[in-house]
Design an enzyme around this catalytic site. Structure first.
Site, short mmCIF file in Angstrom:
data_model
loop_
_atom_site.label_atom_id
_atom_site.label_comp_id
_atom_site.label_asym_id
_atom_site.label_seq_id
_atom_site.Cartn_x
_atom_site.Cartn_y
_atom_site.Cartn_z
N HIS A 99 0.89 -0.99 -0.10
CA HIS A 99 -0.03 0.09 -0.13
C HIS A 99 0.88 1.17 -0.14
O HIS A 99 2.05 1.27 0.58
CB HIS A 99 -0.93 0.03 1.14
CG HIS A 99 -0.21 -0.18 2.49
ND1 HIS A 99 0.18 -1.56 2.83
CD2 HIS A 99 0.24 0.45 3.39
CE1 HIS A 99 0.78 -1.36 4.28
NE2 HIS A 99 0.42 -0.18 4.41
N HIS A 101 1.11 5.10 0.94
CA HIS A 101 0.15 6.27 1.93
C HIS A 101 0.28 7.47 1.11
O HIS A 101 1.13 8.13 0.70
CB HIS A 101 0.85 6.42 3.17
CG HIS A 101 0.92 5.41 4.21
ND1 HIS A 101 -0.36 5.06 5.03
CD2 HIS A 101 1.40 4.07 4.11
CE1 HIS A 101 0.17 4.27 5.86
NE2 HIS A 101 1.07 3.46 5.39
P1 AMP Z 1 1.46 0.65 7.41
O1 AMP Z 1 1.99 0.83 9.03
O2 AMP Z 1 2.59 1.27 6.34
O3 AMP Z 1 1.51 -0.90 7.15
O4 AMP Z 1 0.27 1.14 7.28
C1 AMP Z 1 -0.95 0.24 7.41
C2 AMP Z 1 -2.01 1.40 7.60
O5 AMP Z 1 -3.42 0.63 7.43
C3 AMP Z 1 -2.17 1.98 8.84
O6 AMP Z 1 -1.97 3.43 8.60
C4 AMP Z 1 -3.74 1.55 9.29
O7 AMP Z 1 -4.43 2.82 9.91
C5 AMP Z 1 -4.32 1.10 7.87
N1 AMP Z 1 -5.47 0.29 8.31
C6 AMP Z 1 -5.63 -0.74 8.79
N2 AMP Z 1 -6.66 -1.49 8.70
C7 AMP Z 1 -7.56 -0.42 7.99
C8 AMP Z 1 -8.83 -0.73 7.52
N3 AMP Z 1 -9.71 -1.84 7.65
N4 AMP Z 1 -9.25 0.19 6.65
C9 AMP Z 1 -8.59 1.25 6.25
N5 AMP Z 1 -7.22 1.46 6.66
C10 AMP Z 1 -6.68 0.55 7.45
#
Ligand code: AMP
Ligand code: ZN
Length: 138
Positions: A99, A101
């Site tokens: 993903h 950001h």
């Molecule tokens: P990372 O720390 O780069 O792996 O980012 C993972 C991101 O996923 C975090 O910013 C979370 O807030 C986001 N996240 C986790 N679960 C969900 C969800 N169900 N819907 C939207 N975002 C999510």
């Protein structure tokens, strides 16, 4: 992958606030909203992270990033944006489905801190390291 939260979102099994979708890519608001409009852009095909992706699939993903970023900027009135991708735990990855950001910025005091700690350059070491990387096969 059934135990992947982003695959579940892509499959429509759990809800998400979608902002863009095409055949290969989905973008939805991050639940943590570090800044208003904080969005995740994900490939519909499961990859653990960017380090696992080939050039075709990563191109399909990144192809959409600038236009989604501009939409977010326009819709939120942001004046800047951090585009961040974390790979593996040591780099802060918590969800193991690639993903990107997109975090729109409104002020230097936003709830997002990206800090580069600069070191004095040693040009001999830089040269050696660059050479080593250049000679390494992926
Ligand atoms: P990372 O720390 O780069 O792996 O980012 C993972 C991101 O996923 C975090 O910013 C979370 O807030 C986001 N996240 C986790 N679960 C969900 C969800 N169900 N819907 C939207 N975002 C999510
Ligand atoms: Zn997944």
């Amino acid at each position: 992958m059934t135990d992947c939260i982003f695959c579940n979102i892509i499959a429509g099994e759990i809800p998400a606030a979608k902002v863009y979708e095409d055949e290969g890519v989905l973008a939805f608001l991050d639940i943590s909203q570090v800044t208003p409009g904080h969005t995740l852009v994900v490939p519909k095909k499961h990859f653990r992270n960017l380090l696992e992706m080939d050039s075709v699939n990563s191109s399909l993903l990144f192809e959409q990033v600038p236009q989604i970023a501009r939409k977010i900027m326009k819709a939120t009135g942001a004046t800047g944006m951090n585009i961040i991708n974390n790979n593996e735990e040591v780099a802060g990855q918590t969800v193991f489905h690639t993903h990107i950001h997109l975090a729109p910025r409104f002020s230097e005091k936003d709830d997002l801190k990206v800090t580069f700690v600069a070191h004095e350059p040693n040009f001999e070491e830089l040269g050696k390291l660059a050479e080593k990387i250049a000679q390494t096969k992926e």
